[in-house]
Design an enzyme around this catalytic site. Structure first.
Site, mmCIF file in Angstrom:
data_model
loop_
_atom_site.group_PDB
_atom_site.id
_atom_site.type_symbol
_atom_site.label_atom_id
_atom_site.label_comp_id
_atom_site.label_asym_id
_atom_site.label_seq_id
_atom_site.Cartn_x
_atom_site.Cartn_y
_atom_site.Cartn_z
ATOM 1 C CG ASP A 25 -6.068 -4.490 1.965
ATOM 2 O OD1 ASP A 25 -5.348 -4.400 2.979
ATOM 3 O OD2 ASP A 25 -6.262 -3.538 1.187
ATOM 4 C CB SER A 62 0.140 -22.963 0.163
ATOM 5 O OG SER A 62 0.787 -22.387 1.260
ATOM 6 C CG ASP A 86 -6.670 0.423 4.792
ATOM 7 O OD1 ASP A 86 -6.158 0.293 3.667
ATOM 8 O OD2 ASP A 86 -7.841 0.069 5.045
ATOM 9 C CD GLU A 131 -2.864 0.967 2.449
ATOM 10 O OE1 GLU A 131 -3.105 1.971 3.141
ATOM 11 O OE2 GLU A 131 -3.375 -0.153 2.663
#
Length: 805
Positions: A347, A275, A350, A169
């Site tokens: 996600d 994975s 932030d 980000e």
């Protein structure tokens, strides 16, 4: 591929050993098998998890001690002032539950009792071994220390979890500032998905904060507590982080090298933490029953991150692997079904940027008013100097990681994993007792960190997939770039886990996840999950093999986990077939590639040439597409962009670049590199060799001991195949530093058919025969049988032990 037929195994059980252990309620029987796996038979739940903790400490004591110190922010106490920043970061991001028992019970109805029993087992062993310090593993003697006692808070630490995208980000914000949103979208592969109420297929990258301010070293404290510990050659009692160790070795600028080394570690983590898992229905298997396989990809290390165990007590019968620091089993099976995991991109981080009150540095503007930060003081013990008292600051969103005084700005991280119930993998305890797909999916609702693809198969015929993870709902931004912390950008709660993508018994009879984007095109909560996913190459290759019309066996699954086919080569190598080179060695290399089967086998010369060619092409493409000032924040471009250019070069590069000339130049560069490293005889350029693709496992204290000890604790080199985009992931470097250390394959018809591996061994103590015994087997992409029934286990029992109150 080799595995050990159980018909030829003889029981080698030693005489039973009884140990008196304070804290048990009833005797616990432990059968350790030939491969070092403990099969624990307890008469009650408390003793089961007490024994799991006790035996994990017995096998992995130094690994547990490093975890404890990282979790508690006490590394500087052992290793000196250069670890102070790590401890500050740990204290800043430490999860501190208001009600510890309530927090523990989020992971399982008996979570408090289970975790406390597990901790008591660890502490029982720590107390015993500290009474005879001469028996401590060599690491403690080398560092002149002893292990400390655990608390439940250590178990629920988030310090070593797979977290989320805060570094991406920040870097995306920097890149928007440097090259603009359109250029970033063209270079990065954001997986666009239209939603029901929005046709825009490109993520919004509008930057509403000062981009210049983002160019500072904002995440130093966050990075410090996440990095692994490295140790200095200079002083056996003094450790340094990997970036400081690099400084000692290279003698370069401290700040620049620190960031470079930090970037290298996080880039590797981002690229290779992945994975594979897959499940097939009975219609696809030779047995007629569903099957499941899983191989998580993490850093290769000694000892391994994974730890096998078999837990048997009333209400519990589960076998597989987790991490030695956690109770329960995260990947494996019980009597009723099997499960596995891969990373799913949620996600939950932030970065917020605040205006700070010029008259009061502890106040930030929120919704038009000055709001006061919450502060906390901590005292950190530091070896060799006085204890340091630090001041930690928090906004309503989270820890303040950086303050820019001259600009009156502050930066804080909102981390979903600091929410209650977000200890990584601990919700596996609920999964361990699931008796059906319905119960397993219900157990998944407690699994918040990390985001994962959980898959299931059972002997009744069901296969299923449920994505899990903490997914914040962002109604007015994507979460891809930093935003102001002034109240305009707030999370609107979290998406219920059962609303994340999932499926049950798909018509294809196949479920495959490999960190690729599996989000349905009509998924209604697009901005609650991530935009950046792994290349689909692994998933496509797995699907190709599973859908070839042949019924699969356990052996087929093992071969697939070891598969070395490089799917990108199927696009790139045909482009070379009509080309010719003036230089004889380049033409000779092209001839090898024309006859190649696209498999990066250890004995293949073409594999060496191709890997060098692709690496050179990636570098060239990055040089052509990424502006110089943006390269620190975007070091490479996704495989998809390279393949798109290869097929349609005029659509990607605006420069007048001749594709064929560039491809030939990259082959020539590969030849030059291989000649320098392996000599002029091309026939000797086989891929898997010590000076080419290999693996060497180096103990973290390797530089602190003598040559003889170093030979005991380090392993390799041994040759390897594959690379970063084969199903058998072995990384993009010559030394395999990431990939599958643990693998498991299960046929639900008969749990005793389960096969598994874990390198280099179950024990972390070089004095144990199980320190390195699995390394040769793993190096051959081979397995050992993972027996589940008592009869089979007794046939391969190496030793018996009874832990008594």
């Amino acid at each position: 591929m080799r595995f050990i037929p159980f018909l030829f195994l003889l029981a080698t059980a030693a005489c039973g050993q009884d140990l008196r252990t304070k804290g048990l309620q009833q005797p616990v029987e432990v059968l350790r098998d030939t491969w070092g796996v403990n099969h624990i038979y307890a008469k009650n739940e408390h003793d089961l998890f007490f024994a799991q903790g006790y035996l994990a400490a017995q096998d992995r004591l130094f690994q547990l001690e490093l975890w404890r110190r990282q979790a508690t922010g006490t590394v500087a106490e052992l290793l000196g002032p250069q670890e102070l920043k790590r401890d500050v970061g740990t204290r800043l991001f430490m999860f501190r539950p208001q009600n510890l028992d309530a927090e523990l019970n989020r992971y399982h109805p008996h979570g408090s009792q289970i975790v406390r029993a597990f901790v008591a087992g660890i502490n029982a062993y720590v107390t015993e071994i500290n009474q005879t310090p001469e028996k401590l593993p060599f690491e403690f003697k080398t560092l002149n220390t002893q292990p400390g006692l655990w608390t439940p808070e250590v178990v629920i630490s988030r310090h070593q979890g797979l977290l989320s995208n805060i570094r991406d980000e920040l870097n995306f914000g920097r890149l928007v500032h440097l090259i603009g949103a359109d250029s970033l979208r063209a270079l990065q592969w954001f997986h666009p998905v239209a939603t029901k109420d929005r046709d825009d297929k490109s993520p919004d990258l509008t930057l509403h904060v000062d981009g210049k301010g983002l160019m500072q070293h904002i995440l130093g404290l966050y990075e410090a507590f996440r990095l692994p510990i490295r140790f200095s050659k200079a002083d056996k009692t003094l450790g340094v982080t990997m970036e400081d160790d690099a400084l000692n070795r290279r003698g370069k600028d401290l700040d620049g090298l620190k960031q470079a080394e930090t970037d290298a570690w996080f880039d590797a983590e981002k690229q290779f933490v992945g994975s594979n898992n897959w499940a097939i229905s009975g219609q696809k298997s030779a047995s007629g029953y569903p099957m499941l396989a899983n191989d998580p990809h993490r850093a290769q290390s000694v000892p391994s991150l994974r730890y096998w165990a078999h837990l048997n007590a009333p209400g519990w019968n589960v076998i597989g692997a987790g991490e030695p620091t956690l109770p329960g089993i995260s990947i494996g099976h019980n009597d009723y079904g099997a499960w596995g995991l891969t990373i799913f991109d949620t996600d939950n981080e932030d970065l917020y940027v605040y205006d700070i009150n010029p008259a009061n540095a502890n106040q930030y503007r929120y919704k038009g008013r000055w709001e006061t930060m919450r502060t906390r003081r901590e005292t950190i013990a530091v070896k060799g100097q006085a204890a340091q008292t630090i001041k930690l600051k928090y906004t309503r969103h989270g820890p303040v990681v950086f303050e820019d005084g001259p600009s009156h700005k502050a930066y804080a991280v909102r981390a979903g994993w600091l929410e209650p119930g977000c200890s990584p993998y601990l919700a596996s305890l609920r999964m361990n007792q699931a008796r059906s797909w319905t119960e397993f999916r219900q157990a998944c609702l407690a699994s918040r960190v990390p985001g994962e693809n959980m898959i299931w198969s059972d002997p009744k015929g069901t296969i299923g997939w449920q994505a899990v993870g903490l997914a914040p709902i962002r109604k007015n931004w994507t979460g891809l770039v930093p935003v102001p912390g002034d109240g305009r950008y707030e999370w609107a709660g979290f998406l219920p886990i059962d609303q994340l993508p999932h499926s049950e018994n798909p018509q294809s009879g196949v479920i495959v996840t490999a960190n690729n984007n599996l989000t349905p095109t009509d998924f209604p909560h697009r901005d609650a999950i991530g935009w950046v996913w792994a290349s689909p190459s692994r998933a496509q290759r797995i699907e190709e093999v599973l859908s070839d019309g042949k019924r699969k066996t356990v052996s087929d699954f093992m071969r697939l986990q070891a598969d070395y086919i490089a799917l990108p080569a199927r696009t790139l190598v045909p482009l070379l077939e009509p080309l010719s080179a003036e230089e004889q060695t380049t033409e000779q290399a092209l001839a090898y590639l024309r006859k190649w089967n696209y498999s990066l086998d250890m004995n293949s010369v073409a594999a060496s040439i191709y890997v060098g060619f692709e690496a050179s092409l990636r570098r060239a493409f990055a040089d052509l597409t990424i502006p110089a000032d943006a390269k620190p924040y975007l070091k490479s471009v996704p495989t998809k962009r390279i393949l798109d250019w290869a097929v349609s070069p005029q659509l990607i590069l605006h420069q007048a670049i001749n594709r064929d000339s560039l491809l030939l130049a990259c082959v020539a560069q590969s030849v030059a590199d291989l000649t320098q490293r392996l000599g002029p005889d091309m026939e000797t350029w086989v891929y898997g060799q010590r000076t080419n693709k290999h693996i060497t496992l180096t103990h973290t204290l390797s530089d602190l001991v003598g040559d003889e000890q170093r030979k005991r604790i380090n392993l390799g080199p041994v040759p390897r195949g594959g690379y970063s985009e084969t199903v058998n992931v072995t990384g993009s470097g010559l030394n395999q530093e990431h990939g599958a250390s643990f693998r498991i394959v299960m046929d639900t018809e008969d749990w005793d058919r389960t096969m598994g591996i874990n390198t280099p061994g179950q024990s972390g103590n070089p004095d144990s025969p199980h320190y390195r015994d699995l390394f040769p087997l793993w190096a051959e992409n081979s397995y050992f049988p993972v027996f589940f029934t008592r009869k089979r286990i007794e046939q391969v029992t190496e030793s018996k032990m009874v832990l008594k109150p």
